[in-house]
Design a protein around this motif. Structure first.
Motif, PDB file in Angstrom:
ATOM      1  N   ASN A 287       0.822  -1.213   0.000  1.00  0.00           N
ATOM      2  CA  ASN A 287       0.000   0.000   0.000  1.00  0.00           C
ATOM      3  C   ASN A 287       0.857   1.265   0.000  1.00  0.00           C
ATOM      4  OD1 ASN A 287      -2.580  -1.142  -0.107  1.00  0.00           O
ATOM      5  ND2 ASN A 287      -2.647  -1.457   2.104  1.00  0.00           N
TER       6      ASN A 287
ATOM      7  N   ASP B 292       0.786   4.062  -2.967  1.00  0.00           N
ATOM      8  CA  ASP B 292       0.575   5.500  -2.752  1.00  0.00           C
ATOM      9  C   ASP B 292       1.696   6.330  -3.391  1.00  0.00           C
ATOM     10  OD1 ASP B 292      -1.732   4.979  -1.345  1.00  0.00           O
ATOM     11  OD2 ASP B 292      -0.762   5.045   0.622  1.00  0.00           O
TER      12      ASP B 292
ATOM     13  N   LYS C 173       1.239   6.360  -7.122  1.00  0.00           N
ATOM     14  CA  LYS C 173       0.078   7.181  -7.460  1.00  0.00           C
ATOM     15  C   LYS C 173       0.468   8.655  -7.523  1.00  0.00           C
ATOM     16  CE  LYS C 173      -4.772   7.814  -6.153  1.00  0.00           C
ATOM     17  NZ  LYS C 173      -5.823   7.443  -5.154  1.00  0.00           N
TER      18      LYS C 173
END
Length: 260
Positions: free
Chosen positions: A194, A198, A201
């Motif tokens: 995760n 992030d 992203k």
């Protein structure tokens, strides 16, 4: 897996050559020579007898220093497979050793300290860990079942102080910790995935601001998000490996865009 494990004196546990390589990288020379010297080579014996890898065992038996052993293992496990699995396995062994440490402390207290306080403290630690996992969306019915049984057994022990109750509680702690090891491994790996998600992203968002074509990276990132969800539920190493492959592909795609 237990009969294939190699147990170090400091509590570390490994079950394959990937784990051995990780441990050797951080091992001091004194510890290494306790295992490898003119009289013996514990690693060679373990690899041959427990892992049934005679060729590698023969190679490791020739190692006279930690560096030589590391070089042999790197060569044996060369290629992309090691680079993909190593971070995942490192997290797993970190979790396993953490719970091994907790169990060792519990056994010490079982022999030498106030058992009621020890059991209550151990119960609270594991209860907090279970709540943390639940808050992160994990289905942990088995762990909840064990913790409920522990609560009842501890209450019973406080009243009767019987050795039979104490042994039963220790067994439940052991079973619960075995379950928690698996969940802790998945939890830490998902957390890492995760965090990487992030970061990518943000990088893709930066490329979009520069009017770059980010269709391929966005599709890969979307696939990663779906695979993380699948892995959270499946807890299968193959799913984790696929996610790592996707991250590699995503990095390549971003590099290609930056070069244009």
């Amino acid at each position: 897996m237990t009969d294939k494990c190699f147990y170090f004196e400091d509590g570390k546990i490994i079950s394959d050559v990937f784990g051995l390589l990780d441990v050797l990288k951080n091992m001091d020379d004194e510890t290494f020579y306790n295992h490898v010297n003119d009289d013996k080579n514990d690693f060679s014996v373990w690899i041959k007898q427990s892992l049934n890898r005679e060729q590698l065992a023969a190679e490791i038996s020739k190692a006279k220093s930690k560096k030589e052993a590391i070089d042999i293992l790197k060569k044996y496990n060369s290629g992309e497979k090691l680079s993909i699995l190593s971070p995942i396995r490192k997290i797993f062994y970190s979790s396993l050793n953490m719970f091994q440490s907790i169990k060792s402390e519990l056994l010490y207290n079982f022999r030498y300290k106030n058992l009621s306080d020890t059991f209550i403290s151990g119960y609270k630690q594991r209860k907090n860990k279970i709540n943390e996992l639940k808050d992160n969306g994990y289905e942990i019915q088995m762990c909840e079942s064990y913790i409920e049984k522990l609560e009842k057994k501890i209450e019973k022990f406080i009243h009767n102080r019987s050795e039979k109750s104490a042994i039963s509680i220790l067994h439940l702690f052991y079973c619960l910790d075995e379950e928690l090891v698996n969940y802790e491994k998945t939890f830490n790996i998902v957390k890492t995935f995760n965090n990487n998600y992030d970061q990518y992203k943000i990088r893709i968002k930066g490329l979009k601001k520069k009017n770059k074509d980010v269709y391929d990276p966005e599709m890969t990132l979307s696939r990663i998000r779906k695979m993380i969800k699948i892995y959270t539920e499946s807890n299968k190493e193959q799913d984790a490996i696929e996610i790592v492959h996707l991250f590699y592909s995503l990095e390549d795609a971003i590099d290609l865009i930056n070069k244009k």
